[in-house]
Motif scaffolding. Structure first.
Motif, PDB file in Angstrom:
ATOM      1  N   MET A   1       0.850  -1.186   0.000  1.00 45.99           N
ATOM      2  CA  MET A   1       0.000   0.000   0.000  1.00 45.99           C
ATOM      3  C   MET A   1       0.891   1.243   0.000  1.00 45.99           C
ATOM      4  O   MET A   1       1.798   1.350   0.828  1.00 45.99           O
ATOM      5  CB  MET A   1      -0.897  -0.008   1.248  1.00 45.99           C
ATOM      6  N   ASN A   2       0.628   2.166  -0.934  1.00 46.31           N
ATOM      7  CA  ASN A   2       1.487   3.343  -0.978  1.00 46.31           C
ATOM      8  C   ASN A   2       1.173   4.301   0.163  1.00 46.31           C
ATOM      9  O   ASN A   2       0.123   4.201   0.818  1.00 46.31           O
ATOM     10  CB  ASN A   2       1.376   4.049  -2.345  1.00 46.31           C
ATOM     11  N   ALA A   3       2.076   5.230   0.397  1.00 42.57           N
ATOM     12  CA  ALA A   3       1.958   6.114   1.561  1.00 42.57           C
ATOM     13  C   ALA A   3       0.716   6.992   1.493  1.00 42.57           C
ATOM     14  O   ALA A   3       0.064   7.236   2.510  1.00 42.57           O
ATOM     15  CB  ALA A   3       3.221   6.979   1.670  1.00 42.57           C
ATOM     16  N   ALA A   4       0.371   7.480   0.301  1.00 46.98           N
ATOM     17  CA  ALA A   4      -0.799   8.356   0.167  1.00 46.98           C
ATOM     18  C   ALA A   4      -2.077   7.603   0.511  1.00 46.98           C
ATOM     19  O   ALA A   4      -2.953   8.132   1.208  1.00 46.98           O
ATOM     20  CB  ALA A   4      -0.866   8.919  -1.250  1.00 46.98           C
ATOM     21  N   LEU A   5      -2.191   6.367   0.031  1.00 51.85           N
ATOM     22  CA  LEU A   5      -3.379   5.562   0.334  1.00 51.85           C
ATOM     23  C   LEU A   5      -3.429   5.226   1.813  1.00 51.85           C
ATOM     24  O   LEU A   5      -4.493   5.292   2.443  1.00 51.85           O
ATOM     25  CB  LEU A   5      -3.365   4.291  -0.518  1.00 51.85           C
ATOM     26  N   ARG A   6      -2.295   4.870   2.395  1.00 58.31           N
ATOM     27  CA  ARG A   6      -2.260   4.557   3.824  1.00 58.31           C
ATOM     28  C   ARG A   6      -2.686   5.773   4.656  1.00 58.31           C
ATOM     29  O   ARG A   6      -3.444   5.641   5.626  1.00 58.31           O
ATOM     30  CB  ARG A   6      -0.871   4.089   4.241  1.00 58.31           C
ATOM     31  N   GLU A   7      -2.223   6.949   4.281  1.00 61.31           N
ATOM     32  CA  GLU A   7      -2.587   8.159   5.024  1.00 61.31           C
ATOM     33  C   GLU A   7      -4.079   8.436   4.914  1.00 61.31           C
ATOM     34  O   GLU A   7      -4.722   8.854   5.881  1.00 61.31           O
ATOM     35  CB  GLU A   7      -1.786   9.352   4.508  1.00 61.31           C
ATOM     36  N   ARG A   8      -4.657   8.192   3.735  1.00 61.77           N
ATOM     37  CA  ARG A   8      -6.080   8.444   3.525  1.00 61.77           C
ATOM     38  C   ARG A   8      -6.944   7.436   4.286  1.00 61.77           C
ATOM     39  O   ARG A   8      -7.955   7.780   4.881  1.00 61.77           O
ATOM     40  CB  ARG A   8      -6.381   8.397   2.030  1.00 61.77           C
ATOM     41  N   LEU A   9      -6.538   6.177   4.272  1.00 61.14           N
ATOM     42  CA  LEU A   9      -7.338   5.124   4.912  1.00 61.14           C
ATOM     43  C   LEU A   9      -7.075   5.013   6.411  1.00 61.14           C
ATOM     44  O   LEU A   9      -7.951   4.566   7.159  1.00 61.14           O
ATOM     45  CB  LEU A   9      -7.034   3.775   4.254  1.00 61.14           C
ATOM     46  N   THR A  10      -5.873   5.331   6.854  1.00 62.01           N
ATOM     47  CA  THR A  10      -5.425   5.116   8.241  1.00 62.01           C
ATOM     48  C   THR A  10      -5.885   3.762   8.781  1.00 62.01           C
ATOM     49  O   THR A  10      -6.609   3.686   9.766  1.00 62.01           O
ATOM     50  CB  THR A  10      -5.891   6.253   9.177  1.00 62.01           C
ATOM     51  N   PHE A 224     -11.685   2.646  -9.998  1.00 65.89           N
ATOM     52  CA  PHE A 224     -10.730   3.368  -9.165  1.00 65.89           C
ATOM     53  C   PHE A 224      -9.675   4.053 -10.035  1.00 65.89           C
ATOM     54  O   PHE A 224      -9.035   3.412 -10.873  1.00 65.89           O
ATOM     55  CB  PHE A 224     -10.063   2.418  -8.176  1.00 65.89           C
ATOM     56  N   ALA A 225      -9.494   5.351  -9.807  1.00 71.03           N
ATOM     57  CA  ALA A 225      -8.518   6.116 -10.588  1.00 71.03           C
ATOM     58  C   ALA A 225      -7.091   5.728 -10.237  1.00 71.03           C
ATOM     59  O   ALA A 225      -6.195   5.763 -11.079  1.00 71.03           O
ATOM     60  CB  ALA A 225      -8.732   7.611 -10.359  1.00 71.03           C
ATOM     61  N   THR A 226      -6.859   5.361  -8.990  1.00 70.85           N
ATOM     62  CA  THR A 226      -5.553   4.879  -8.551  1.00 70.85           C
ATOM     63  C   THR A 226      -5.749   3.556  -7.820  1.00 70.85           C
ATOM     64  O   THR A 226      -6.861   3.224  -7.393  1.00 70.85           O
ATOM     65  CB  THR A 226      -4.865   5.887  -7.609  1.00 70.85           C
ATOM     66  N   ALA A 227      -4.672   2.810  -7.669  1.00 70.79           N
ATOM     67  CA  ALA A 227      -4.774   1.476  -7.068  1.00 70.79           C
ATOM     68  C   ALA A 227      -5.354   1.556  -5.663  1.00 70.79           C
ATOM     69  O   ALA A 227      -4.812   2.267  -4.807  1.00 70.79           O
ATOM     70  CB  ALA A 227      -3.401   0.820  -7.033  1.00 70.79           C
ATOM     71  N   PRO A 228      -6.445   0.822  -5.389  1.00 76.63           N
ATOM     72  CA  PRO A 228      -7.047   0.812  -4.057  1.00 76.63           C
ATOM     73  C   PRO A 228      -6.423  -0.269  -3.181  1.00 76.63           C
ATOM     74  O   PRO A 228      -5.445  -0.916  -3.576  1.00 76.63           O
ATOM     75  CB  PRO A 228      -8.511   0.488  -4.356  1.00 76.63           C
ATOM     76  N   MET A 229      -6.990  -0.473  -2.022  1.00 78.44           N
ATOM     77  CA  MET A 229      -6.604  -1.564  -1.141  1.00 78.44           C
ATOM     78  C   MET A 229      -7.674  -2.648  -1.190  1.00 78.44           C
ATOM     79  O   MET A 229      -8.869  -2.342  -1.160  1.00 78.44           O
ATOM     80  CB  MET A 229      -6.469  -1.075   0.309  1.00 78.44           C
ATOM     81  N   ALA A 230      -7.248  -3.891  -1.271  1.00 84.08           N
ATOM     82  CA  ALA A 230      -8.154  -5.024  -1.101  1.00 84.08           C
ATOM     83  C   ALA A 230      -7.999  -5.528   0.328  1.00 84.08           C
ATOM     84  O   ALA A 230      -6.875  -5.669   0.820  1.00 84.08           O
ATOM     85  CB  ALA A 230      -7.822  -6.129  -2.098  1.00 84.08           C
ATOM     86  N   ALA A 231      -9.105  -5.779   0.988  1.00 80.51           N
ATOM     87  CA  ALA A 231      -9.094  -6.281   2.363  1.00 80.51           C
ATOM     88  C   ALA A 231      -9.803  -7.621   2.370  1.00 80.51           C
ATOM     89  O   ALA A 231     -11.036  -7.688   2.343  1.00 80.51           O
ATOM     90  CB  ALA A 231      -9.761  -5.288   3.309  1.00 80.51           C
ATOM     91  N   ARG A 237      -9.435 -12.867  10.786  1.00 76.03           N
ATOM     92  CA  ARG A 237      -9.015 -11.484  10.620  1.00 76.03           C
ATOM     93  C   ARG A 237      -9.198 -11.049   9.170  1.00 76.03           C
ATOM     94  O   ARG A 237      -9.300 -11.887   8.275  1.00 76.03           O
ATOM     95  CB  ARG A 237      -7.573 -11.275  11.066  1.00 76.03           C
ATOM     96  N   VAL A 238      -9.236  -9.749   8.983  1.00 72.94           N
ATOM     97  CA  VAL A 238      -9.289  -9.172   7.641  1.00 72.94           C
ATOM     98  C   VAL A 238      -7.872  -8.744   7.265  1.00 72.94           C
ATOM     99  O   VAL A 238      -7.206  -8.041   8.029  1.00 72.94           O
ATOM    100  CB  VAL A 238     -10.256  -7.983   7.597  1.00 72.94           C
ATOM    101  N   HIS A 239      -7.412  -9.173   6.097  1.00 72.21           N
ATOM    102  CA  HIS A 239      -6.034  -8.948   5.679  1.00 72.21           C
ATOM    103  C   HIS A 239      -5.963  -7.845   4.631  1.00 72.21           C
ATOM    104  O   HIS A 239      -6.575  -7.958   3.566  1.00 72.21           O
ATOM    105  CB  HIS A 239      -5.449 -10.239   5.089  1.00 72.21           C
ATOM    106  N   ALA A 240      -5.207  -6.784   4.931  1.00 69.90           N
ATOM    107  CA  ALA A 240      -4.973  -5.721   3.962  1.00 69.90           C
ATOM    108  C   ALA A 240      -3.944  -6.207   2.950  1.00 69.90           C
ATOM    109  O   ALA A 240      -2.835  -6.616   3.324  1.00 69.90           O
ATOM    110  CB  ALA A 240      -4.491  -4.463   4.668  1.00 69.90           C
ATOM    111  N   LEU A 241      -4.299  -6.150   1.667  1.00 66.02           N
ATOM    112  CA  LEU A 241      -3.446  -6.667   0.609  1.00 66.02           C
ATOM    113  C   LEU A 241      -3.034  -5.545  -0.329  1.00 66.02           C
ATOM    114  O   LEU A 241      -3.872  -4.746  -0.751  1.00 66.02           O
ATOM    115  CB  LEU A 241      -4.160  -7.766  -0.189  1.00 66.02           C
ATOM    116  N   ALA A 242      -1.778  -5.523  -0.683  1.00 63.09           N
ATOM    117  CA  ALA A 242      -1.299  -4.554  -1.660  1.00 63.09           C
ATOM    118  C   ALA A 242      -1.800  -4.945  -3.052  1.00 63.09           C
ATOM    119  O   ALA A 242      -1.762  -6.124  -3.426  1.00 63.09           O
ATOM    120  CB  ALA A 242       0.232  -4.509  -1.655  1.00 63.09           C
TER     121      ALA A 242
END
Length: 247
Positions: A1-10, A224-231, A237-242
């Motif tokens: 997960m890129n930094a911008a997406l991580r910051e947006r999703l927290t 999605f305009a940019t790559a999202p996160m798949a969970a 547990r729910v796994h965050a996937l790049a």
């Protein structure tokens, strides 16, 4: 997960194994069951139950175990017991076809009424069940608990059945049954998943007999305009996937 997406999703791990993210600033808890919990609004959301899919297939000569509705309602009941929501929103395709309501076993119908008792119970219209909910069987609809709507605003979120290419910010939808695949220990594993970029969120199908569409399919990825996160939904547990690691 890129930094911008991580910051947006927290993203943050919850004690129960669920994963919390932010969508348009709203706290969204992605549950291991595939349901969405909105704690600030006391609202539990589930998509694509497809109740009575087994009996629909049986009517066409394909014999499936006739217990999908019971299994799906039991999973929903477990979420309700755990979270005690004030409101439950079902994001469409709650029933598999026009005649599903009439085919439900009496015990399952009674269980549905029990789950809805004392809370705001909302059915969104889906492409599979729109006629069942509002046209085909008026007597059955009057016996269903709750109310039927086309879509619903909850805080900064817009709940609807099918995602739209130009959908509004905060769109939360189902319909596409997203699933994510990875290669682990030399074998490919595919699991139902949530998909989000912090602007919109697509839920996995909640029903027991529902399949999945690869999130890399243009029908999902193209939203999605940019790559999202798949969970992806794991056992506990729910796994965050790049996105870059999906197959």
């Amino acid at each position: 997960m890129n930094a911008a997406l991580r910051e947006r999703l927290t993203p943050a791990r919850r004690p129960c194994g669920s994963l919390s993210v932010r969508v348009m600033g709203e706290l969204c808890v992605l549950r291991c069951s595939g349901a969405l919990w909105l704690p600030a609004h006391g609202t539990l959301v589930a998509a694509d139950l497809h109740l009575e899919k087994g009996s629909a297939f049986a009517a066409r000569g394909q014999m499936l175990p006739p217990y999908d509705s019971r299994a799906t309602l039991a999973k929903l009941e477990a979420e309700i017991i755990d979270l005690t929501p004030e409101r439950v929103v079902l994001l469409g395709d709650s029933f598999h076809d026009t005649r599903s309501i009439g085919r439900m076993a009496a015990d399952d119908r009674d269980g549905l009424d029990r789950l809805a008792e004392g809370r705001d119970w909302i059915w969104l219209e889906g492409n599979h069940d729109r006629e069942a909910l509002v046209q085909a069987d008026a007597a059955a609809v009057t016996r269903l608990p709750g109310r039927v709507v086309g879509d619903l605003a909850v805080g900064a979120l817009f709940l609807t059945h099918a995602p739209m290419p130009d959908g509004p910010a905060g769109e939360v939808a189902g319909h596409l049954h997203p699933s994510a695949g990875v290669v682990a220990h030399g074998r490919r594993v595919r699991r139902p998943c949530f998909v989000t970029d912090g602007r919109r969120l697509i839920l996995p199908a909640f029903g027991a007999f529902t399949g999945g569409l690869n999130v890399l399919d243009p029908a999902i990825a193209g939203l999605f305009a940019t790559a999202p996160m798949a969970a992806a939904l794991g056992k506990d547990r729910v796994h965050a996937l790049a996105w870059s690691g999906l197959v």
